[in-house]
Design an enzyme around this catalytic site. Structure first.
Site, PDB file in Angstrom:
ATOM      1  N   CYS A  74       0.804  -1.284   0.024  1.00 53.83           N
ATOM      2  CA  CYS A  74      -0.088  -0.107   0.084  1.00 53.83           C
ATOM      3  C   CYS A  74       0.921   1.273  -0.036  1.00 53.83           C
ATOM      4  CB  CYS A  74      -0.808   0.233   1.313  1.00 53.83           C
ATOM      5  SG  CYS A  74      -1.572  -1.607   1.651  1.00 53.83           S
ATOM      6  N   ALA A 133      -4.221  -5.628  -3.173  1.00 47.22           N
ATOM      7  CA  ALA A 133      -4.582  -6.564  -2.366  1.00 47.22           C
ATOM      8  C   ALA A 133      -3.582  -7.675  -2.613  1.00 47.22           C
ATOM      9  CB  ALA A 133      -6.063  -7.188  -2.909  1.00 47.22           C
ATOM     10  N   ILE A 134      -3.099  -8.049  -1.426  1.00 48.00           N
ATOM     11  CA  ILE A 134      -2.027  -9.118  -1.347  1.00 48.00           C
ATOM     12  C   ILE A 134      -2.792 -10.588  -0.859  1.00 48.00           C
ATOM     13  CG2 ILE A 134      -0.093  -9.877  -0.246  1.00 48.00           C
ATOM     14  CD1 ILE A 134       0.311  -7.891  -2.386  1.00 48.00           C
ATOM     15  N   SER A 157      13.310 -12.177  -2.564  1.00 47.36           N
ATOM     16  CA  SER A 157      14.715 -11.522  -2.914  1.00 47.36           C
ATOM     17  C   SER A 157      15.737 -11.971  -1.993  1.00 47.36           C
ATOM     18  CB  SER A 157      14.659 -10.149  -3.203  1.00 47.36           C
ATOM     19  OG  SER A 157      14.694  -9.331  -1.993  1.00 47.36           O
ATOM     20  N   GLY A 158      16.915 -12.004  -2.435  1.00 47.27           N
ATOM     21  CA  GLY A 158      18.031 -11.999  -1.375  1.00 47.27           C
ATOM     22  C   GLY A 158      18.840 -10.735  -1.058  1.00 47.27           C
TER      23      GLY A 158
END
Length: 634
Positions: free
Chosen positions: A2, A52-53, A365-366
């Site tokens: 958001c 929206a996740i 991600s790293g």
């Protein structure tokens, strides 16, 4: 994922700023294209944009107000332990109307006050208004994964996720010339400063509490590094490796929770490969994404990414880019940046995020591993300086040679010469000066020479030195390399690496989650002695050793290349008119009055010479600034 924004008025004049609340949320639509919301009560206004996740109920929309009507929250981020926290609150008698982490945060604040932040595992920027107390609480996550900007004058306080919102609210557009000087040296602006006077970055691990006309700032989290305890770590190296695997596995599993497609960036390096290996334990057919560089084979690591993808049977996608593909997105990146930021690899992150977003909404991600575990070449350089010996002295003894030989990041030999030159300078410096030298592209003197005489007078030397001193406060002559890593965590990570990822992913409505920055992993990393992280043969030692059984052996047999955008080629060809006839033309520079015409002209002469060195990085910083200036200051 958001974006948030808000106003807290101290006076009637300040209340007039509440009318700009809708414009401030409209300015960050890419952070939340699915919906928006606003809350205004008396002196306080809160704005929100949402992507929206998770599958939220209608009651999960923001701004969210508790059932008593007293507290209202806007929240940007993800809390990965919210389900455990929710169950504990239910046992205490709290009732919930949604399945959201936002409602958990709100109830935690109601139950425990400001101390609740220490219980959160995740990344966030948030604000909570208490109607009864007429107070506003603003907080940022421990590592600085999510940004919060603040501005205060005698009439009001503003906050927002991005500078675009701050400008829409009406902050004064007055340059901070110390910030400009540091930008020209680092290619980014370290907090708490921003490019504008009066607008500040809320530092990672800090909160603000505003009541009436009083604003209290407090640090609630500090990386728990104690050199005495670290030196006496009781775990064997084997036990340290096992614990790291367990902590990172748990952190990765937490970050896979979502009701939308989840993927992972897979560069072919150790860090992203570790995350993919662990994520594959918890989900079948993980989506992984890599970028390949058809025109720049020196930087193309997709064959290593493919080995990892095949080993873990991921749904692997390679975005094979040409230099034209990169060039085609330059102005997309420049147009999105609302504060000068000149890490040119942002271009690759932008394209990776854009392409990934076509297939996923969340990506692991790293990020963070290099800063915590000593993964950069400068860390090996620091280790060698501290070790001393014949090789280090030999490099320093050839200092005059390194000065005259051609240097470039775009070739193996040119890059090595560049590294030798920087190393030899570092051998002759103390830890603070050496760190600053290795962190910057341009020294302070050369940066000042790029400024006009009037601009140089506006760079307050005392303030510049204070900000530099604050950045380097953890470095001591008798300290160890962990102090360098701690300084990276407070400078490079939040203001370069995480800023880059947040800006470029948010520009494409993609959420990026780095498991290495889980607080349990970070705290553990800084309980480890230097010898667990680096030795004369290996950077990021414990990460490489702990996960060796999980990764293809080929990943251990090649150098780390990173990536360099082919700026030099563009500046001498496609972008040459932009340099000579527009943004860096003598006429524009003179009319603008910020930079020295002679200083810029000398850079352009070097750029088009037979030995340009790394001048293209400095030119890029100037182009980014000039494009930003035209967009926001003219």
């Amino acid at each position: 994922m958001c974006g948030i924004t808000g106003v807290f008025a101290f006076t009637d004049a300040g209340r007039r700023s509440l009318s700009a609340l809708h414009a401030s949320t409209d300015a960050i639509v890419s952070r939340g294209p699915d919906s928006q919301g606003h809350f205004v009560y008396d002196r306080c206004g809160l704005g929100f944009r949402r992507l929206a996740i998770l599958d939220l109920t209608a009651d999960g929309n923001q701004p969210m107000t508790d059932e008593s009507g007293r507290y209202t929250i806007v929240f940007n981020g993800e809390i990965f332990n919210f389900k455990e926290l929710r169950q504990k609150l239910i046992k205490k008698g709290h009732r919930f109307h949604s399945q959201t982490d936002t409602e958990v945060i709100l109830n935690l604040y109601i139950s425990e006050g400001r101390g609740f932040l220490k219980k959160l595992n995740g990344f966030f920027g948030l604000a909570i208004y208490d109607k009864e107390e007429d107070s506003l609480f603003i907080a940022r996550d421990r590592m600085g994964e999510k940004p919060i900007l603040v501005y205060r004058d005698e009439d009001k306080m503003f906050f927002a996720s991005e500078m675009k919102s701050m400008l829409a609210l009406g902050v004064p557009r007055k340059l901070d010339y110390v910030a400009l000087s540091h930008y020209l040296q680092l290619n980014y602006i370290p907090g708490p400063a921003t490019i504008f006077k009066g607008v500040k970055k809320l530092l990672p691990g800090h909160y603000l509490f505003i009541k009436g006309g009083k604003v209290v700032k407090k640090r609630y989290y500090k990386i728990p590094y104690d050199p005495k305890k670290t030196a006496k770590n009781k775990l064997t190296y084997e036990e340290q490796q096992k614990k790291l695997v367990n902590l990172l596995d748990d952190a990765t599993a937490r970050r896979l929770v979502a009701d939308v497609p989840v993927g992972a960036f897979l560069s072919g390096g150790i860090d992203s490969s570790v995350i993919v290996a662990l994520a594959s334990r918890h989900t079948q057919h993980l989506n992984t994404f890599s970028i390949g560089y058809r025109d720049e084979p020196f930087f193309d690591e997709t064959k290593y990414a493919k080995l990892v993808a095949e080993r873990y049977k991921t749904n692997h996608t390679v975005f094979s880019l040409t230099n034209q593909d990169l060039y085609d997105h330059i102005f997309d990146v420049l147009d999105y940046i609302d504060e000068p930021f000149a890490d040119s690899s942002a271009l690759a992150v932008y394209i990776l995020s854009k392409r990934t977003r076509e297939k996923a909404t969340v990506a692991l991600s790293g990020d963070g591993a290099d800063e915590m575990f000593a993964g950069y070449n400068k860390h090996m350089g620091e280790f060698q300086v501290r070790q001393g010996g014949f090789k280090a002295e030999a490099v320093t003894g050839l200092n005059l040679l390194w000065d005259v030989l051609p240097k470039s990041r775009n070739s193996f030999f040119g890059n090595r010469i560049r590294q030798f030159q920087r190393f030899s300078r570092g051998m002759l410096s103390g830890p603070k000066d050496r760190y600053w030298d290795w962190a910057t592209f341009v020294n302070e003197k050369d940066a000042r020479n790029l400024l006009s005489a009037d601009s140089r007078r506006k760079v307050g030397k005392k303030l510049a030195e204070k900000r530099r001193k604050d950045i380097l406060e953890n470095l001591h002559a008798d300290g160890d390399l962990n102090e360098v890593l701690l300084t990276d965590m407070n400078l490079v990570l939040p203001y370069d690496m995480l800023t880059k990822v947040d800006l470029m992913s948010m520009a494409n409505s993609l959420e990026v989650r780095p498991p290495f920055l889980d607080p349990n992993v970070v705290n553990f990393a800084f309980s480890l002695p230097t010898e667990s992280k680096i030795d004369a043969k290996m950077k990021k030692k414990i990460v490489q050793d702990a996960f060796r059984p999980m990764l293809p052996e080929e990943l251990y047999k090649r150098p780390k290349h990173g990536f360099e955008v082919p700026l030099l080629k563009w500046f001498r060809n496609e972008l040459r008119p932009l340099i000579e006839d527009d943004l860096l033309s003598d006429g524009f520079i003179e009319a603008q009055g910020i930079f020295s015409v002679d200083g810029i002209r000398a850079l352009k002469t070097q750029l088009f010479s037979r030995n340009p060195g790394d001048v293209h990085a400095r030119i890029w910083a100037l182009i980014v600034f000039q494009h930003w200036w035209k967009r926001y200051m003219m």
